[in-house]
Design a protein around this motif. Sequence first.
Motif, PDB file in Angstrom:
ATOM      1  N   VAL A   5      82.631   8.980 125.439  1.00 23.56           N
ATOM      2  CA  VAL A   5      81.954   7.688 125.579  1.00 23.56           C
ATOM      3  C   VAL A   5      81.071   7.707 126.829  1.00 23.56           C
ATOM      4  CG1 VAL A   5      82.231   5.194 125.839  1.00 23.56           C
ATOM      5  CG2 VAL A   5      83.833   6.471 124.414  1.00 23.56           C
ATOM      6  N   SER A   8      77.906   9.749 126.404  1.00 25.96           N
ATOM      7  CA  SER A   8      76.882   9.105 125.564  1.00 25.96           C
ATOM      8  C   SER A   8      75.951   8.199 126.374  1.00 25.96           C
ATOM      9  CB  SER A   8      77.544   8.301 124.434  1.00 25.96           C
ATOM     10  OG  SER A   8      78.206   7.152 124.950  1.00 25.96           O
ATOM     11  N   GLN A   9      76.369   7.845 127.585  1.00 27.15           N
ATOM     12  CA  GLN A   9      75.540   6.985 128.441  1.00 27.15           C
ATOM     13  C   GLN A   9      74.454   7.779 129.181  1.00 27.15           C
ATOM     14  OE1 GLN A   9      78.234   4.802 130.979  1.00 27.15           O
ATOM     15  NE2 GLN A   9      79.326   3.866 129.266  1.00 27.15           N
ATOM     16  N   LYS A  11      71.831   9.762 128.145  1.00 22.92           N
ATOM     17  CA  LYS A  11      71.063  10.123 126.952  1.00 22.92           C
ATOM     18  C   LYS A  11      70.209  11.379 127.108  1.00 22.92           C
ATOM     19  CE  LYS A  11      72.364   6.479 124.527  1.00 22.92           C
ATOM     20  NZ  LYS A  11      73.277   6.629 123.386  1.00 22.92           N
ATOM     21  N   ARG A 130      84.336   3.074 122.528  1.00 22.58           N
ATOM     22  CA  ARG A 130      83.487   3.709 121.524  1.00 22.58           C
ATOM     23  C   ARG A 130      82.700   2.652 120.748  1.00 22.58           C
ATOM     24  NH1 ARG A 130      88.413   5.988 121.151  1.00 22.58           N
ATOM     25  NH2 ARG A 130      88.933   5.164 119.094  1.00 22.58           N
ATOM     26  N   ASP A 131      81.569   3.050 120.208  1.00 26.90           N
ATOM     27  CA  ASP A 131      80.706   2.128 119.460  1.00 26.90           C
ATOM     28  C   ASP A 131      81.444   1.418 118.341  1.00 26.90           C
ATOM     29  OD1 ASP A 131      78.513   2.539 121.015  1.00 26.90           O
ATOM     30  OD2 ASP A 131      77.576   4.020 119.684  1.00 26.90           O
ATOM     31  N   GLU A 132      82.436   2.111 117.749  1.00 25.00           N
ATOM     32  CA  GLU A 132      83.163   1.524 116.612  1.00 25.00           C
ATOM     33  C   GLU A 132      83.799   0.180 116.985  1.00 25.00           C
ATOM     34  OE1 GLU A 132      87.082   3.127 115.492  1.00 25.00           O
ATOM     35  OE2 GLU A 132      86.801   4.692 116.996  1.00 25.00           O
ATOM     36  N   HIS A 134      82.664  -2.064 119.299  1.00 24.50           N
ATOM     37  CA  HIS A 134      81.617  -3.084 119.387  1.00 24.50           C
ATOM     38  C   HIS A 134      81.155  -3.517 118.000  1.00 24.50           C
ATOM     39  CE1 HIS A 134      81.189  -2.747 123.741  1.00 24.50           C
ATOM     40  NE2 HIS A 134      81.296  -1.439 123.598  1.00 24.50           N
ATOM     41  N   LYS A 135      81.008  -2.538 117.096  1.00 22.49           N
ATOM     42  CA  LYS A 135      80.563  -2.847 115.722  1.00 22.49           C
ATOM     43  C   LYS A 135      81.625  -3.631 114.962  1.00 22.49           C
ATOM     44  CE  LYS A 135      77.569   1.215 115.381  1.00 22.49           C
ATOM     45  NZ  LYS A 135      77.449   2.598 114.839  1.00 22.49           N
TER      46      LYS A 135
END
Length: 280
Positions: A5, A8-9, A11, A130-132, A134-135
């Motif tokens: 995670v 991923s910041q 980029k 993780r993005d999951e 937030h989604k």
Amino acid sequence: MRDLVLASQFKDSNIFFATQDLQGNINHRILENNYKLEILKSNSKKELVKLIKKLNINLLVIDHYGIDYKIEKYIKEKTGVKILAFDDTYEKHFCDTLLNHNLGADSSRYKNLVPKNCELRCGSRYTLLRDEFHKQKHKIQKSKKTKTKTIFVAIGGTDHTNINRKILKVLSKIQNIKVALITSSSNKNLKKLKIYIKDKEWIKLHIDSSKIAKLMGKSDFAIITPSVIANETYFMELPSITIKTTSNQKNIYEYLKKNGYATLKKFNKQRLKKEIGKFL
């Protein structure tokens, strides 16, 4: 997982993961996320320094309980690299940035534990999710009240204290429930666990799941450890009972207990049964 995670910041950076090839590792996740992987042959600080110089590293992220102030200082002196250190047990560090992203992390407790110019990143505003999550949080809808309750159980990927079956035995006495049991292929007790749940349709075992947020979103409450996963259930607003299983969970455990959350200092059948009863 939390390092993925963090990575991923960054980029536009050239990112390497340096790790050993230990039993039960999930190094494949690094490659699946398209990062470069360097396998360390030992715990030698000299080997790590050599790698930092070879790859011309600008920032070293340390997420390891065994790498302490002395080793960090040695690395800094030998390479001049900037250091970001993870910490959740309030240890002494020689770093440029310290990250404690857990609930209730207190920056004032690092006084005299880090260099004066160290940047402190403490508390839930820095939590690595993780993005999951937030989604999935946007997808959660208040479910209609049903008789059958779904319980999310996650006692660490390795379950080194082997309490999954003990928890399931407590839950087996309760009617109208379903259990989403989360573990990993690193769990040494996995074979016995599979045998135990074989004839129990109310338990669904999830091994190395990539849909943790979705499973949380479908659950009514959770039984977890006061560890990183507590950050996730908190974010997902999933009520939880936490059971402390290791000493490095002490700070989150104490924060949750102080703030009125359901906590167990260690597994206790009667206490757990009582807490579950409150949720039901």
